[in-house]
Scaffold this motif. Structure first.
Motif: not given
Ligand code: B16
Ligand code: MG
Length: 214
Positions: A151-155, A181-192
């Motif tokens: 929801d947050i990313f889709l909004d 990922l559930a929003a269908g976007m490209y996911a960039v992770g910051i961390g481990d």
């Protein structure tokens, strides 16, 4: 660049407030006899205030020990501790390289949003001096389902006027990567990378993001 929108998480991506959330929950936990470490704290990152409390109570075997009123009070108590900790924040608390990254994205005509689960996000952005850098800040209190739901990313995508597949989401939490990922976007992770292994790409720090690959 292939992507025309970047949606940044706040805590743990632009500044180190995730450490304050950890400390505040730990202090609250101690008052009710529930101790937890950094490993368990990973499962709280990106998760909303009440959901975080529920997870802590379940972890401590006290899922049914408190009334709704008592839980509301505990969540308020944690928030007071957190709010106290962020009072002294200033632009020097911005992670290194973030300002430069935002500027470069602007030069590429990329639209920018904040997709934080925190109701304190507007205050923190103000303190960091970057509130004006974003085209849209998702109002955490108005979004129905928090991370790991999309929801947050889709909004953010709707309000940037972009289709989700044109957006990159940047997150430091497992729940946040799931949401992107559930929003269908490209996911960039910051961390481990061991924790954020479902992301399309993982960097140790935000300043390492290579926008030329996107
Ligand atoms: P608040 P993010 C999240 O922010 C934090 O990671 C999480 O620890 C916190 O419980 C949640 O915000 C709610 O924050 O209590 O201030 O409303 O990582 O999504 O920017
Ligand atoms: Mg975060």
């Amino acid at each position: 660049m292939r992507y025309t929108g970047f949606i940044f998480d706040l805590d743990g991506v632009l500044t180190d407030t995730s450490e304050y959330h950890f400390k505040a929950w730990q202090t609250l936990g101690q008052t009710i006899g529930i101790d937890f470490d950094r490993e368990f704290n990973e499962s709280l990152k990106g998760v909303g205030r009440m959901d975080s409390l529920e997870r802590i109570l379940a972890f401590g075997g006290k899922a049914d020990a408190y009334s709704v009123d008592e839980k509301t009070q505990m969540a308020q108590q944690k928030n007071s501790l957190y709010v106290e900790m962020i009072q002294g924040m200033s632009p020097s608390d911005l992670f290194e390289g973030v300002e430069d990254l935002l500027q470069r994205l602007k030069q590429e005509n990329v639209k920018l949003a904040i997709g934080s689960a925190s109701k304190n996000a507007p205050f923190v952005l103000d303190r960091l001096g970057i509130a004006d850098a974003f085209d849209y800040v998702v109002p955490a209190g108005n979004v129905q389902n928090s991370k790991p739901f999309p929801d947050i990313f889709l909004d953010a995508a709707v309000n940037l006027n972009l289709p989700p597949e044109s957006c990159v989401g940047i997150e430091d939490s497992e729940a946040g990567i799931e949401a992107i990922l559930a929003a269908g976007m490209y996911a960039v992770g910051i961390g481990d990378p061991a924790i954020l292994h479902r992301a399309h790409v993982v960097y140790t720090e935000t300043r390492e993001i290579e926008i030329e690959w996107l």
